[in-house]
Design a protein around this motif. Structure first.
Motif, PDB file in Angstrom:
ATOM      1  N   MET A  66       0.829  -1.209   0.000  1.00  0.00           N
ATOM      2  CA  MET A  66       0.000   0.000   0.000  1.00  0.00           C
ATOM      3  C   MET A  66       0.865   1.263   0.000  1.00  0.00           C
ATOM      4  O   MET A  66       0.487   2.298  -0.536  1.00  0.00           O
ATOM      5  CB  MET A  66      -0.914  -0.022   1.227  1.00  0.00           C
ATOM      6  N   ARG A  67       2.070   1.163   0.601  1.00  0.00           N
ATOM      7  CA  ARG A  67       2.950   2.341   0.695  1.00  0.00           C
ATOM      8  C   ARG A  67       3.418   2.824  -0.667  1.00  0.00           C
ATOM      9  O   ARG A  67       3.904   3.941  -0.801  1.00  0.00           O
ATOM     10  CB  ARG A  67       4.163   2.032   1.590  1.00  0.00           C
ATOM     11  N   ARG A  68       3.279   1.996  -1.692  1.00  0.00           N
ATOM     12  CA  ARG A  68       3.569   2.487  -3.043  1.00  0.00           C
ATOM     13  C   ARG A  68       2.647   3.641  -3.381  1.00  0.00           C
ATOM     14  O   ARG A  68       3.000   4.527  -4.149  1.00  0.00           O
ATOM     15  CB  ARG A  68       3.321   1.372  -4.069  1.00  0.00           C
ATOM     16  N   ARG A  69       1.436   3.586  -2.839  1.00  0.00           N
ATOM     17  CA  ARG A  69       0.437   4.583  -3.243  1.00  0.00           C
ATOM     18  C   ARG A  69       0.324   5.744  -2.265  1.00  0.00           C
ATOM     19  O   ARG A  69      -0.376   6.711  -2.511  1.00  0.00           O
ATOM     20  CB  ARG A  69      -0.917   3.891  -3.420  1.00  0.00           C
ATOM     21  N   ILE A  70       0.969   5.607  -1.100  1.00  0.00           N
ATOM     22  CA  ILE A  70       0.986   6.714  -0.133  1.00  0.00           C
ATOM     23  C   ILE A  70       2.446   6.996   0.197  1.00  0.00           C
ATOM     24  O   ILE A  70       3.118   6.169   0.811  1.00  0.00           O
ATOM     25  CB  ILE A  70       0.268   6.353   1.188  1.00  0.00           C
ATOM     26  N   GLN A  71       2.928   8.126  -0.207  1.00  0.00           N
ATOM     27  CA  GLN A  71       4.325   8.453   0.030  1.00  0.00           C
ATOM     28  C   GLN A  71       4.430   9.621   1.008  1.00  0.00           C
ATOM     29  O   GLN A  71       3.433  10.248   1.352  1.00  0.00           O
ATOM     30  CB  GLN A  71       5.004   8.803  -1.297  1.00  0.00           C
ATOM     31  N   VAL A  72       5.654   9.904   1.436  1.00  0.00           N
ATOM     32  CA  VAL A  72       5.854  10.954   2.428  1.00  0.00           C
ATOM     33  C   VAL A  72       7.039  11.829   2.019  1.00  0.00           C
ATOM     34  O   VAL A  72       7.995  11.345   1.420  1.00  0.00           O
ATOM     35  CB  VAL A  72       6.062  10.319   3.839  1.00  0.00           C
ATOM     36  N   ILE A  73       6.910  13.105   2.313  1.00  0.00           N
ATOM     37  CA  ILE A  73       8.037  14.037   2.171  1.00  0.00           C
ATOM     38  C   ILE A  73       8.247  14.647   3.557  1.00  0.00           C
ATOM     39  O   ILE A  73       7.299  15.146   4.162  1.00  0.00           O
ATOM     40  CB  ILE A  73       7.724  15.162   1.156  1.00  0.00           C
ATOM     41  N   PHE A  74       9.477  14.597   4.046  1.00  0.00           N
ATOM     42  CA  PHE A  74       9.749  15.078   5.400  1.00  0.00           C
ATOM     43  C   PHE A  74      10.242  16.521   5.387  1.00  0.00           C
ATOM     44  O   PHE A  74      10.675  17.052   4.362  1.00  0.00           O
ATOM     45  CB  PHE A  74      10.799  14.193   6.078  1.00  0.00           C
ATOM     46  N   GLN A  75      10.223  17.107   6.599  1.00  0.00           N
ATOM     47  CA  GLN A  75      10.621  18.509   6.749  1.00  0.00           C
ATOM     48  C   GLN A  75      12.088  18.732   6.415  1.00  0.00           C
ATOM     49  O   GLN A  75      12.427  19.653   5.689  1.00  0.00           O
ATOM     50  CB  GLN A  75      10.365  18.959   8.189  1.00  0.00           C
ATOM     51  N   ASP A  76      12.935  17.893   6.995  1.00  0.00           N
ATOM     52  CA  ASP A  76      14.365  18.137   6.907  1.00  0.00           C
ATOM     53  C   ASP A  76      14.930  17.321   5.755  1.00  0.00           C
ATOM     54  O   ASP A  76      15.198  16.134   5.906  1.00  0.00           O
ATOM     55  CB  ASP A  76      15.014  17.731   8.241  1.00  0.00           C
ATOM     56  N   PRO A  77      15.107  17.956   4.594  1.00  0.00           N
ATOM     57  CA  PRO A  77      15.529  17.160   3.435  1.00  0.00           C
ATOM     58  C   PRO A  77      16.919  16.572   3.624  1.00  0.00           C
ATOM     59  O   PRO A  77      17.251  15.583   2.996  1.00  0.00           O
ATOM     60  CB  PRO A  77      15.490  18.160   2.280  1.00  0.00           C
ATOM     61  N   TYR A  78      17.731  17.183   4.506  1.00  0.00           N
ATOM     62  CA  TYR A  78      19.062  16.632   4.707  1.00  0.00           C
ATOM     63  C   TYR A  78      18.986  15.417   5.635  1.00  0.00           C
ATOM     64  O   TYR A  78      19.538  14.363   5.343  1.00  0.00           O
ATOM     65  CB  TYR A  78      19.999  17.697   5.291  1.00  0.00           C
ATOM     66  N   GLY A  79      18.229  15.579   6.720  1.00  0.00           N
ATOM     67  CA  GLY A  79      18.113  14.489   7.684  1.00  0.00           C
ATOM     68  C   GLY A  79      17.402  13.275   7.105  1.00  0.00           C
ATOM     69  O   GLY A  79      17.625  12.152   7.542  1.00  0.00           O
ATOM     70  N   SER A  80      16.501  13.486   6.125  1.00  0.00           N
ATOM     71  CA  SER A  80      15.729  12.355   5.617  1.00  0.00           C
ATOM     72  C   SER A  80      16.392  11.688   4.407  1.00  0.00           C
ATOM     73  O   SER A  80      15.908  10.681   3.910  1.00  0.00           O
ATOM     74  CB  SER A  80      14.315  12.808   5.243  1.00  0.00           C
TER      75      SER A  80
END
Ligand code: SF4
Length: 343
Positions: free
Chosen positions: A103-117
């Motif tokens: 299911m995670r193919r269809r729900i993705q995430v973008i985090f606040q700290d682009p360096y930390g993530s």
């Protein structure tokens, strides 16, 4: 017990892509490693919201309001205490780990700290290709590499940069890598958790433009989490304002920005810097810090900071009531059935 509210932040018409009902997440408080539970942090305390396909719902509130925990519970990065999360008709909370990974193919995430993530030891191209490798998308390595190049190009990066490491990019470029990675699996929903908070204002606008372009092109829905209402003014179709684990107001962007009703929403709007000094004098600063979600105040949780508090506020918790089509508010100033003025 908290009075039953309306359906929370619900899209008008059409079936929702994401539907969250009465979501709660309570974290135990332990005084020491081996001691029992001495209390609970009620980080999310009965949140209901819906997002239609291709729509952006902004979830806004100060630090500690529970917005990030709400996003993480929806993604099942942390397990909710109770509630229901339906995505495209499937009950996410009942999915076994393998089905949830699919299911995670269809729900993705973008985090606040682009360096930390972003893994600092991985090259940009590898970071973007990783989800394709994990989900075995593309017939060959070469095909995946071609997809990576197309993704980098689509987010405004030169594919020739694919061999660079995250520290060799600017903050805005790193966030573009995060967006390319989130896009790789062609998701229907992206949970964007403070995706521009760490960026300069001019770079924020560029990343928001990119997210809006991608939404138009691919029909992606966003749950856009932010602490600042100014950031969501262009991108949000609807806005839900959270305070101490609860949604206190929700409505269309236009309603929230032109006709905010809850004193907390008004205070958040007044906190947006305005260049006009005459208007700046009218601003009402939000008093104090939010109380601890381990000990939310009785009645309306906002009452210790509310400039409009009156008799029932410290005693009776207001329900989230619909005051206009699609516009809901939890405040005794707008009573209805179940509010202070209700029977
Ligand atoms: Fe303020 Fe009372 Fe409304 Fe709460 S219910 S926001 S304390 S007026």
């Amino acid at each position: 017990m908290r009075p039953a509210g309306g359906p929370g932040a619900a899209p008008p018409g059409g079936g929702p892509l994401l539907e969250v009902r009465e979501l709660t997440k309570h974290f135990p408080i332990r005084r020491g490693l081996f001691s029992g539970v001495s209390g609970w942090v009620r980080a999310v305390d009965g949140v209901s919201l819906s997002i239609a396909p291709g729509e952006t719902l902004a979830l806004v509130g100060e630090s500690g309001s529970g917005k990030t925990t709400t996003g993480r519970c929806i993604l099942r990065l942390i397990e909710p205490t109770s509630g229901a999360v339906r995505f495209d008709g499937a009950n996410l909370l009942a999915l076994p780990p393998r089905a949830m990974r699919r299911m995670r193919r269809r729900i993705q995430v973008i985090f606040q700290d682009p360096y930390g993530s972003l893994n600092p030891r991985m090259r940009a191209g590898t970071i973007v290709r990783e989800p394709l490798d994990i989900h075995r998308i593309g017939a060959s390595r070469r095909e995946r590499d071609e997809r990576v190049a197309a993704l980098l190009r689509r987010v405004g990066l030169d594919p020739a940069m694919r061999d660079r490491y995250p520290h060799e990019f600017s903050g805005g470029q790193r966030q573009r890598i995060g967006v390319a990675r989130a896009l790789a699996l062609q998701p229907r929903l992206i949970v964007a958790d403070e995706p521009v908070s760490a960026l300069d204002v001019s770079v924020q606008a560029q990343v928001i433009n990119l997210l809006m372009d991608l939404q138009e092109e691919f029909g992606i829905a966003y749950l856009f989490i932010a602490h600042d209402l100014a950031v969501v003014e262009r991108i949000a179709d609807r806005v839900a304002v959270m305070y101490l684990g609860l949604i206190v107001e929700s409505g269309t962007r236009e309603e929230i920005f032109k006709n905010p009703l809850h004193p907390y929403t008004r205070a958040l709007l007044q906190a947006i810097p305005i260049p006009d000094p005459a208007r700046a004098r009218e601003r009402q600063v939000l008093r104090g810090d939010p109380p601890s979600p381990a000990q939310p105040p009785p009645g309306c949780r906002f009452h210790p900071r509310c400039p409009s508090a009156f008799e029932p506020c410290a005693r009776v918790e207001p329900a989230l009531m619909e005051v206009a089509p699609g516009h809901r508010v939890a405040c005794h100033l707008y009573p209805g059935e179940g509010g202070a003025g209700g029977s």
